[in-house]
Scaffold this active site. Sequence first.
Site, PDB file in Angstrom:
ATOM      1  N   CYS A  86      -0.041   2.573   1.534  1.00  0.00           N
ATOM      2  CA  CYS A  86      -0.190   1.430   2.447  1.00  0.00           C
ATOM      3  C   CYS A  86      -1.132   1.793   3.599  1.00  0.00           C
ATOM      4  CB  CYS A  86       1.186   0.968   2.934  1.00  0.00           C
ATOM      5  SG  CYS A  86       1.173  -0.672   3.692  1.00  0.00           S
ATOM      6  N   HIS A 203       4.653   0.418  -1.964  1.00  0.00           N
ATOM      7  CA  HIS A 203       5.429   1.531  -1.423  1.00  0.00           C
ATOM      8  C   HIS A 203       6.317   2.176  -2.501  1.00  0.00           C
ATOM      9  CE1 HIS A 203       4.783   1.166   2.988  1.00  0.00           C
ATOM     10  NE2 HIS A 203       4.491  -0.084   2.682  1.00  0.00           N
ATOM     11  N   GLU A 205       7.840   4.958  -2.393  1.00  0.00           N
ATOM     12  CA  GLU A 205       8.996   5.630  -1.783  1.00  0.00           C
ATOM     13  C   GLU A 205      10.163   4.658  -1.604  1.00  0.00           C
ATOM     14  OE1 GLU A 205       6.972   3.827   1.786  1.00  0.00           O
ATOM     15  OE2 GLU A 205       6.389   4.622  -0.176  1.00  0.00           O
TER      16      GLU A 205
END
Length: 236
Positions: A86, A203, A205
């Site tokens: 990002c 994202h 994660e």
Amino acid sequence: MSRVAVIQYPGSNCDLDALEVFQKVEKAEADLVWHKDLKNDYDAYVLPGGFSYGDYLRAGAIAATSPSLKIVREAADRNKPVLGICNGLQILVEAGLLPGAVLRNSGLRFVCTWTRLRIETTRTPFTNLAQKGQALRIPIAHNEGRYYLDENQIHQLERNEQIVLRYVNEKNEPTKNSNPNGSVDNIAGICNEKGNVMGLMPHPERASLRALSPDGETYGRIIFDSMMKALNGLNA
């Protein structure tokens, strides 16, 4: 054991999320490192999501002038894996480590939603465990995520297999409706020519722990698992 640096900038807010994945999921030796304190003694570098320097001027523009980018650039030249998530992608683009530009979303609104992605290449250290055409469900959260590059350069990226991820629909097709931010050619992630530097707007994660996934799947793990496989191979 391979050492991973998660670089923290003023305004980073996904740094601890990425660190948790490396430390608790991947069981890697990972450190959270303030950008001014970064050293060149790590095996891989991660630029996490957030709003570095409040996204003043342009998203990632000020962070791209940080002394940490000198070390990141040297690491990239030495074929070490560099991952930008990002805001990390925005920084890598602003620093010239990845081609193109990241513009404000076509809808001129912050977009936070789950997206469906298609893996376009497995030649990178971040997709080596995936299959070409494999679909992932990974969320996005950004106001400036519209990737842009002129048409001639897009063709060059395609030829070089530098387009890593595209937004797609349930049929695995890149369509206008499956594109959440207006990115050219539905591009969600790209890499450099060598493949060792990758940036993506979604994202991973946030899709690596079952507790965070609406269907219990951990699609984001493929990025981190692949990265650790590549690192373990380099340090074997």
